[in-house]
Design a protein around this motif. Structure first.
Motif, PDB file in Angstrom:
ATOM      1  N   VAL A  29       0.871  -1.181   0.000  1.00  0.00           N
ATOM      2  CA  VAL A  29       0.000   0.000   0.000  1.00  0.00           C
ATOM      3  C   VAL A  29       0.901   1.223   0.000  1.00  0.00           C
ATOM      4  N   LEU A  30       0.793   2.029  -1.046  1.00  0.00           N
ATOM      5  CA  LEU A  30       1.579   3.258  -1.148  1.00  0.00           C
ATOM      6  C   LEU A  30       0.626   4.445  -1.246  1.00  0.00           C
ATOM      7  N   PHE A  31       0.836   5.426  -0.408  1.00  0.00           N
ATOM      8  CA  PHE A  31       0.005   6.620  -0.459  1.00  0.00           C
ATOM      9  C   PHE A  31       0.593   7.617  -1.445  1.00  0.00           C
ATOM     10  N   THR A  32      -0.270   8.175  -2.287  1.00  0.00           N
ATOM     11  CA  THR A  32       0.175   9.169  -3.246  1.00  0.00           C
ATOM     12  C   THR A  32       0.710  10.389  -2.505  1.00  0.00           C
ATOM     13  N   SER A  33       1.498  11.200  -3.216  1.00  0.00           N
ATOM     14  CA  SER A  33       2.188  12.305  -2.558  1.00  0.00           C
ATOM     15  C   SER A  33       1.270  13.446  -2.163  1.00  0.00           C
ATOM     16  N   GLY A  34       0.047  13.465  -2.715  1.00  0.00           N
ATOM     17  CA  GLY A  34      -0.897  14.501  -2.315  1.00  0.00           C
ATOM     18  C   GLY A  34      -0.501  15.894  -2.769  1.00  0.00           C
ATOM     19  N   ALA A  39      -5.775  15.226  -1.381  1.00  0.00           N
ATOM     20  CA  ALA A  39      -5.401  14.424  -0.215  1.00  0.00           C
ATOM     21  C   ALA A  39      -4.764  13.109  -0.675  1.00  0.00           C
ATOM     22  N   PRO A  40      -3.773  12.605   0.080  1.00  0.00           N
ATOM     23  CA  PRO A  40      -3.129  11.337  -0.296  1.00  0.00           C
ATOM     24  C   PRO A  40      -4.147  10.205  -0.388  1.00  0.00           C
ATOM     25  N   LYS A  41      -3.962   9.343  -1.383  1.00  0.00           N
ATOM     26  CA  LYS A  41      -4.814   8.164  -1.574  1.00  0.00           C
ATOM     27  C   LYS A  41      -3.960   6.915  -1.464  1.00  0.00           C
ATOM     28  N   GLY A  42      -4.495   5.893  -0.827  1.00  0.00           N
ATOM     29  CA  GLY A  42      -3.769   4.638  -0.682  1.00  0.00           C
ATOM     30  C   GLY A  42      -3.915   3.779  -1.925  1.00  0.00           C
ATOM     31  N   VAL A  43      -2.837   3.605  -2.669  1.00  0.00           N
ATOM     32  CA  VAL A  43      -2.849   2.781  -3.878  1.00  0.00           C
ATOM     33  C   VAL A  43      -2.569   1.334  -3.482  1.00  0.00           C
ATOM     34  N   LEU A  44      -3.408   0.423  -3.954  1.00  0.00           N
ATOM     35  CA  LEU A  44      -3.239  -1.000  -3.663  1.00  0.00           C
ATOM     36  C   LEU A  44      -2.497  -1.666  -4.816  1.00  0.00           C
TER      37      LEU A  44
END
Length: 497
Positions: A145-150, A154-159
């Motif tokens: 799970v990587l959160f976008t840099s925003g 707002a940061p989004k959790g990429v699966l």
């Protein structure tokens, strides 16, 4: 089959090779395998469903990457530079998290999860735990799970599922292709897709990973020389700082065969100076997104050499190269359905097994045919992909769509301009006005009209900035991405003075 297969395969061909750390003291493949298996036991004992990593580059990252895979749970590396409340907000989105953090960050994370371990505590527990056999979660389970840099929202959790990561790896990297003397310097942070991709691609190829926890130009050069680094990956701001540090002198890194860059736009003058500083190094521009498990297109060493040698091909240095095997791309009009011909600029859509396009709590954004909307403006020309910036960054002035990158590429060639970013601000007459924020070269005095004249001589009048402001620096993420929402606020404040 999950990403733990990468470690299993490496173990089968070079068990005693040092794969993580310095030549004299690093982890062998056998040792990495042992720590990962025992680390999986530690995670199971804490009943973890996610393992959160908050720390800098180091041996704990590959150990935890494969420990989570063997425990059948995802790893979620977070940006250690974020304030505690933002880190706590991201951790709160994850089910039953166990936090593993470097000691300097662990203290401020007390209470954000039921279990917070320092990296030393985790590695110590992994050393003494029983080695247990676990059934991996399978290739359709979430691996990372990587959160976008925003930078724009707002940061989004990429699966990223196991199958996404393995597809990228199997299509683009040759197994066990690296010799024992090859080493990769990893300086991109763990919370960036390039940092996670480096763990998998280097182990899969057999290349030793050398970590640089805290980047500095001299520290980077010293490590390249001391450890005989043969390949490295940097973001543009890092390369710019190295080139500036060298002050026109050669880098003197004879072992460095490959230098990859990506993560943000590379100013062409910086790239040209870097090519001169590293004359014996093959340069690679890698373009990709978190949602695509890393690389979509690559501009390889021969492309760089040909473009420098032939003025008619020089424009290719501003491209991101050719699409990698296993990926398809389309350039679509703004209606999201009409596919545009070569040479036309539109929205970039991509498709392939490595593409996730899935966000935690939000589901997939793939269309019915599996295409992912990158939200980047782009064009294809002679087989090369050119990225024109984010669609949200497009300036609409008098009904005309203007890509900030088109103006930035001209302004950055002014001798007095060190960095530049162009944004649009609301305008009653034109809809939006063009504003250029410029970081001047040290000791150089610039005037707005001087910049406007330079731009007007090289672009159509409609592309000439309406406003020019001078700033000390541009707001960027640690990986070099421009934070446009912060820049817009900065420009608005300056324009209102």
């Amino acid at each position: 089959m999950g990403i733990e297969t990468v470690l299993d395969m490496a173990l089968s061909v070079h068990p005693d090779r040092v794969v993580v750390g310095r030549r004299s003291s690093g982890l062998t493949c056998v040792r990495l395998d042992d720590l990962a298996s025992r680390g999986a036991t530690v995670l199971r004992e804490h009943d973890a469903r996610h393992a959160v990593f908050v720390g800098v580059n180091g041996p704990a990252l590959p150990v935890l990457t494969f420990a989570t895979a063997r425990a059948g749970i995802p790893i979620a590396p977070l940006n250690y530079r974020l304030p505690t409340d933002q880190l706590a907000s991201l951790v709160a989105q994850l089910d039953r998290p166990v936090v593993i953090a470097d000691p300097v960050y662990a203290e401020k994370l007390t209470g954000v999860a039921d279990t917070v371990l320092t990296t030393d505590e985790f590695l110590g527990a992994a050393t003494s735990a029983e080695r247990s056999e676990f059934t991996a979660a399978g290739d359709d389970a979430t691996a990372v799970v990587l959160f976008t840099s925003g930078t724009t929202s707002a940061p989004k959790g990429v699966l990223l599922r196991h199958r996404n990561l393995l597809s990228y790896l199997f299509n683009t990297v040759e197994f066990a292709s690296a010799g024992e003397d090859q080493a990769a310097l990893v300086s991109t942070p763990p919370y960036h897709i390039a940092g996670m991709g480096a763990v998998l691609s280097n182990l899969y190829s057999g290349r030793r990973m050398v970590y640089l926890p805290d980047f500095s130009p001299q520290g980077w050069l010293d490590l390249v020389r001391e450890e005989g680094v043969t390949s490295a990956m940097v973001v543009p701001t890092m390369l710019a700082r190295v080139v500036e540090h060298l002050k026109g002198a050669p880098a003197r890194t004879p072992a460095l065969a490959s230098l990859a860059y990506g993560g943000a736009r590379m100013p062409q003058p910086v790239l040209e100076r870097a090519l001169a500083a590293f004359p014996d190094t093959g340069f690679v521009n890698a373009y990709g997104l978190t949602e695509t498990s890393s690389t979509i297109a690559v501009l390889g060493p021969k492309d760089h050499r040909d473009a420098i040698a032939d003025p008619e091909l020089r424009a290719r240095l501003s491209s991101v190269g050719r699409v990698v095997p296993g990926m398809e791309v389309q350039i679509r009009a703004d209606d999201d359905t009409t596919v545009l011909p070569d040479g036309a600029t539109g929205l970039l859509w991509v498709r392939g097994a490595q593409v996730s396009g899935e966000y935690m709590g939000k589901g997939t954004v793939l269309d019915e045919n599996g295409w992912f909307p990158t939200r980047d403006r782009a064009r294809l020309e002679d087989g090369y992909l050119y990225i024109g910036g984010r669609a949200d960054d497009t300036i609409i002035r008098g009904g005309e769509n203007i890509a900030p990158a088109e103006i930035e590429d001209v302004l950055v060639r002014h001798d007095g301009v060190r960095e530049v970013a162009v944004v649009g601000l609301p305008d009653d007459e034109w809809g939006e006005r063009i504003c250029a924020a410029i970081v001047p070269e040290p000791g150089v005095a610039l005037e707005p009209e001087q910049i406007r004249t330079w731009c007007r001589a090289r672009l159509r009048g409609s592309r000439t900035p309406d406003d020019v402001i001078f700033v000390d620096d541009l707001p960027r993420t640690p990986t070099g991405k421009l934070v446009r929402r912060d820049l817009v606020s900065q420009v608005e404040s300056a324009a209102s003075v």
